[in-house]
Write a protein that holds these residues in place. Structure first.
Motif, PDB file in Angstrom:
ATOM      1  N   ARG A   1       0.824  -1.215   0.000  1.00 18.97           N
ATOM      2  CA  ARG A   1       0.000   0.000   0.000  1.00 18.97           C
ATOM      3  C   ARG A   1       0.856   1.263   0.000  1.00 18.97           C
ATOM      4  O   ARG A   1       0.331   2.367  -0.098  1.00 18.97           O
ATOM      5  CB  ARG A   1      -0.900   0.030   1.232  1.00 18.97           C
ATOM      6  CG  ARG A   1      -2.245  -0.647   1.070  1.00 18.97           C
ATOM      7  CD  ARG A   1      -2.140  -2.123   0.837  1.00 18.97           C
ATOM      8  NE  ARG A   1      -3.459  -2.740   0.659  1.00 18.97           N
ATOM      9  CZ  ARG A   1      -3.618  -4.008   0.295  1.00 18.97           C
ATOM     10  NH1 ARG A   1      -2.557  -4.768   0.058  1.00 18.97           N
ATOM     11  NH2 ARG A   1      -4.828  -4.503   0.147  1.00 18.97           N
ATOM     12  N   ALA A   2       2.160   1.119   0.110  1.00 21.94           N
ATOM     13  CA  ALA A   2       3.043   2.278   0.233  1.00 21.94           C
ATOM     14  C   ALA A   2       3.681   2.632  -1.104  1.00 21.94           C
ATOM     15  O   ALA A   2       3.958   1.762  -1.930  1.00 21.94           O
ATOM     16  CB  ALA A   2       4.133   1.995   1.263  1.00 21.94           C
ATOM     17  N   ASP A   3       3.941   3.927  -1.295  1.00 23.57           N
ATOM     18  CA  ASP A   3       4.658   4.408  -2.477  1.00 23.57           C
ATOM     19  C   ASP A   3       6.161   4.302  -2.283  1.00 23.57           C
ATOM     20  O   ASP A   3       6.916   4.086  -3.227  1.00 23.57           O
ATOM     21  CB  ASP A   3       4.304   5.877  -2.755  1.00 23.57           C
ATOM     22  CG  ASP A   3       2.806   6.123  -2.711  1.00 23.57           C
ATOM     23  OD1 ASP A   3       2.088   5.479  -3.483  1.00 23.57           O
ATOM     24  OD2 ASP A   3       2.376   6.952  -1.888  1.00 23.57           O
ATOM     25  N   ILE A   4       6.600   4.498  -1.044  1.00 21.14           N
ATOM     26  CA  ILE A   4       8.028   4.561  -0.707  1.00 21.14           C
ATOM     27  C   ILE A   4       8.264   3.780   0.579  1.00 21.14           C
ATOM     28  O   ILE A   4       7.431   3.807   1.496  1.00 21.14           O
ATOM     29  CB  ILE A   4       8.478   6.025  -0.532  1.00 21.14           C
ATOM     30  CG1 ILE A   4       8.471   6.758  -1.877  1.00 21.14           C
ATOM     31  CG2 ILE A   4       9.851   6.128   0.118  1.00 21.14           C
ATOM     32  CD1 ILE A   4       8.718   8.252  -1.770  1.00 21.14           C
ATOM     33  N   LEU A   5       9.386   3.087   0.650  1.00 19.74           N
ATOM     34  CA  LEU A   5       9.794   2.420   1.874  1.00 19.74           C
ATOM     35  C   LEU A   5      10.874   3.246   2.571  1.00 19.74           C
ATOM     36  O   LEU A   5      11.694   3.883   1.912  1.00 19.74           O
ATOM     37  CB  LEU A   5      10.337   1.020   1.576  1.00 19.74           C
ATOM     38  CG  LEU A   5       9.372   0.042   0.887  1.00 19.74           C
ATOM     39  CD1 LEU A   5      10.046  -1.312   0.692  1.00 19.74           C
ATOM     40  CD2 LEU A   5       8.081  -0.108   1.668  1.00 19.74           C
ATOM     41  N   ILE A   6      10.853   3.221   3.886  1.00 18.35           N
ATOM     42  CA  ILE A   6      11.837   3.957   4.690  1.00 18.35           C
ATOM     43  C   ILE A   6      12.655   2.952   5.481  1.00 18.35           C
ATOM     44  O   ILE A   6      12.103   2.093   6.172  1.00 18.35           O
ATOM     45  CB  ILE A   6      11.152   4.940   5.658  1.00 18.35           C
ATOM     46  CG1 ILE A   6      10.266   5.925   4.896  1.00 18.35           C
ATOM     47  CG2 ILE A   6      12.202   5.681   6.479  1.00 18.35           C
ATOM     48  CD1 ILE A   6       9.404   6.786   5.804  1.00 18.35           C
ATOM     49  N   ARG A   7      13.954   3.054   5.358  1.00 18.98           N
ATOM     50  CA  ARG A   7      14.855   2.162   6.097  1.00 18.98           C
ATOM     51  C   ARG A   7      15.877   3.015   6.838  1.00 18.98           C
ATOM     52  O   ARG A   7      16.519   3.889   6.256  1.00 18.98           O
ATOM     53  CB  ARG A   7      15.546   1.199   5.135  1.00 18.98           C
ATOM     54  CG  ARG A   7      16.468   0.207   5.828  1.00 18.98           C
ATOM     55  CD  ARG A   7      16.899  -0.899   4.871  1.00 18.98           C
ATOM     56  NE  ARG A   7      17.960  -1.726   5.421  1.00 18.98           N
ATOM     57  CZ  ARG A   7      17.787  -2.693   6.310  1.00 18.98           C
ATOM     58  NH1 ARG A   7      16.567  -2.948   6.755  1.00 18.98           N
ATOM     59  NH2 ARG A   7      18.795  -3.405   6.761  1.00 18.98           N
ATOM     60  N   TYR A   8      16.026   2.778   8.126  1.00 24.69           N
ATOM     61  CA  TYR A   8      16.961   3.547   8.940  1.00 24.69           C
ATOM     62  C   TYR A   8      18.366   2.934   8.843  1.00 24.69           C
ATOM     63  O   TYR A   8      18.541   1.753   9.154  1.00 24.69           O
ATOM     64  CB  TYR A   8      16.539   3.545  10.411  1.00 24.69           C
ATOM     65  CG  TYR A   8      15.163   4.090  10.684  1.00 24.69           C
ATOM     66  CD1 TYR A   8      14.530   4.965   9.802  1.00 24.69           C
ATOM     67  CD2 TYR A   8      14.469   3.736  11.845  1.00 24.69           C
ATOM     68  CE1 TYR A   8      13.272   5.467  10.065  1.00 24.69           C
ATOM     69  CE2 TYR A   8      13.213   4.232  12.128  1.00 24.69           C
ATOM     70  CZ  TYR A   8      12.612   5.095  11.228  1.00 24.69           C
ATOM     71  OH  TYR A   8      11.359   5.585  11.500  1.00 24.69           O
ATOM     72  N   PRO A   9      19.362   3.712   8.443  1.00 30.72           N
ATOM     73  CA  PRO A   9      20.728   3.189   8.359  1.00 30.72           C
ATOM     74  C   PRO A   9      21.390   3.163   9.738  1.00 30.72           C
ATOM     75  O   PRO A   9      22.212   4.013  10.078  1.00 30.72           O
ATOM     76  CB  PRO A   9      21.418   4.172   7.408  1.00 30.72           C
ATOM     77  CG  PRO A   9      20.685   5.460   7.610  1.00 30.72           C
ATOM     78  CD  PRO A   9      19.264   5.090   7.927  1.00 30.72           C
ATOM     79  N   LEU A  10      21.046   2.170  10.526  1.00 30.21           N
ATOM     80  CA  LEU A  10      21.590   2.022  11.873  1.00 30.21           C
ATOM     81  C   LEU A  10      22.703   0.974  11.886  1.00 30.21           C
ATOM     82  O   LEU A  10      23.040   0.398  10.856  1.00 30.21           O
ATOM     83  CB  LEU A  10      20.469   1.633  12.836  1.00 30.21           C
ATOM     84  CG  LEU A  10      19.301   2.628  12.937  1.00 30.21           C
ATOM     85  CD1 LEU A  10      18.187   2.044  13.779  1.00 30.21           C
ATOM     86  CD2 LEU A  10      19.781   3.942  13.530  1.00 30.21           C
ATOM     87  N   ASN A  11      23.245   0.729  13.064  1.00 31.97           N
ATOM     88  CA  ASN A  11      24.272  -0.287  13.238  1.00 31.97           C
ATOM     89  C   ASN A  11      23.777  -1.615  12.673  1.00 31.97           C
ATOM     90  O   ASN A  11      22.821  -2.198  13.196  1.00 31.97           O
ATOM     91  CB  ASN A  11      24.591  -0.431  14.729  1.00 31.97           C
ATOM     92  CG  ASN A  11      25.609  -1.519  15.016  1.00 31.97           C
ATOM     93  OD1 ASN A  11      26.163  -2.133  14.103  1.00 31.97           O
ATOM     94  ND2 ASN A  11      25.852  -1.758  16.294  1.00 31.97           N
TER      95      ASN A  11
END
Length: 261
Positions: A142-152
Motif C-alpha cells: 500500500r506504500a509508495d516509498i519504503l523507509i529504512r533507517y541506516p543504523l548499526n
C-alpha cells in the motif's frame, strides 16, 4: 477516558502534517509512548489499524507523558486500506527488505520528501508495523516509498516509539533553524575587539611592569602569543572583567611585597 487533565498544549496541529499509522499495535503503552514521540517532533495525527486489545485503552494515556490530545483525537480503522484512503502519499517503515521493487529512502530523505508533499497541500501517511514482526508484504504494497533507517547493521532493534521518534525528529529538523553550534553567554555577551584590546593593553602593561617581558627581542612574539590565545575563543565581557580583576590583584600584591622589602 478517566484520570486525565487534558495534557500538555501540543499544538498547533498542521492540517497537512504527516499522519502516523500504527498497524495492528499490540500494547497500549507503546501507543502512548508513540504519541509522546510524535509530539516531540510536531506530528499530531494518529491512526490505529486493528489494535490488538481494542481502543481506547487507559494505559496509553498514562504512558504518553501529557500527549493526551493526540490520543484523544486518534482514529481507529479495521484495515490499512481504510486508514490510507484519504491520503495522497503513503510511506512505510521497512526494517528488512523483502524482495520488493520500490523506492527506499532514509528517514532524513523521507522527511524532506514529506515536507515537499505537505507544502503542496497534500496529505501523507507513515505506516509502522506491529511490535513483534513489523509490516507484512500486503501492508507494504500500500506504500509508495519504503523507509529504512541506516543504523548499526549488527544491532538494528528499535521499539515502536523509537522508530516513530526517528521520523518525528527528522520531520522537525527538516525545517529547524537552530544553528548547529552556539555559545550560551547568559547575561553577558561575547567581547568586542575593543574590549579585548583594552584587556590586552592592561595585561601587557603589568607584564612589562613586573619584568616578564624584559627580553626586548622576544617581547613582540610573546605579546603576539598572548593575543593569539585570547583571540582563539569567544571570550565574554564578564570573563574579561574577571581577568582584569586578576591582573589588578596580582599587580597590587606585587607592589605590596615590594613595599615590604
Amino acid at each position: 477516558m478517566t484520570g486525565r487533565d487534558g495534557g500538555a498544549d501540543i499544538g498547533p496541529i498542521g492540517a497537512f502534517s504527516p499522519v502516523v499509522i500504527l498497524v495492528r499495535p499490540q500494547l497500549a503503552e507503546n501507543i502512548g509512548t508513540t504519541a509522546r514521540a510524535m509530539a516531540n517532533g510536531g506530528l499530531f495525527h494518529l491512526r490505529l489499524v486493528a489494535p490488538r486489545d481494542g481502543w481506547p485503552q487507559e494505559r496509553a494515556w498514562y504512558a504518553s507523558s501529557g500527549a493526551d490530545r493526540i490520543l484523544d483525537a486518534a482514529q481507529v480503522f479495521d484495515s490499512v486500506d481504510e486508514a490510507v484512503a484519504d491520503l495522497h502519499h503513503v510511506m512505510a517503515t521497512c526494517p528488512r527488505p523483502r524482495h520488493i521493487v520500490k523506492t527506499v529512502m532514509t528517514a532524513r530523505g523521507a522527511a524532506a520528501e514529506l515536507r515537499a508533499i505537505s507544502s503542496r497541500g497534500l496529505r501523507a501517511g507513515l505506516l509502522f508495523g506491529p511490535e513483534r514482526a513489523g509490516l507484512d508484504n500486503e501492508d507494504m504494497a500500500r506504500a509508495d516509498i519504503l523507509i529504512r533507517y541506516p543504523l548499526n547493521p549488527n544491532f538494528m532493534s528499535l521499539n515502536l516509539a523509537q522508530a516513530v521518534l526517528i521520523m518525528a525528529y527528522e520531520w522537525w529538523m527538516a525545517c529547524e533553524t537552530t544553528p548547529p553550534r552556539t555559545l550560551m553567554t547568559n547575561e553577558t555577551h561575547v567581547a568586542t575587539k575593543g574590549e579585548l584590546e583594552n584587556f590586552l593593553d592592561h595585561l601587557t602593561r603589568d607584564l612589562d611592569a613586573c619584568g616578564f617581558l624584559r627580553n626586548t627581542q622576544k617581547r613582540p612574539g610573546m605579546v603576539r602569543n598572548l593575543r593569539h590565545l585570547f583571540q582563539r575563543g569567544e571570550v565574554t565581557e564578564q570573563e574579561l572583567r574577571t581577568l582584569h580583576g586578576v591582573v589588578t590583584e596580582l599587580s597590587n600584591g606585587r607592589k605590596a611585597r615590594q613595599k615590604q622589602d
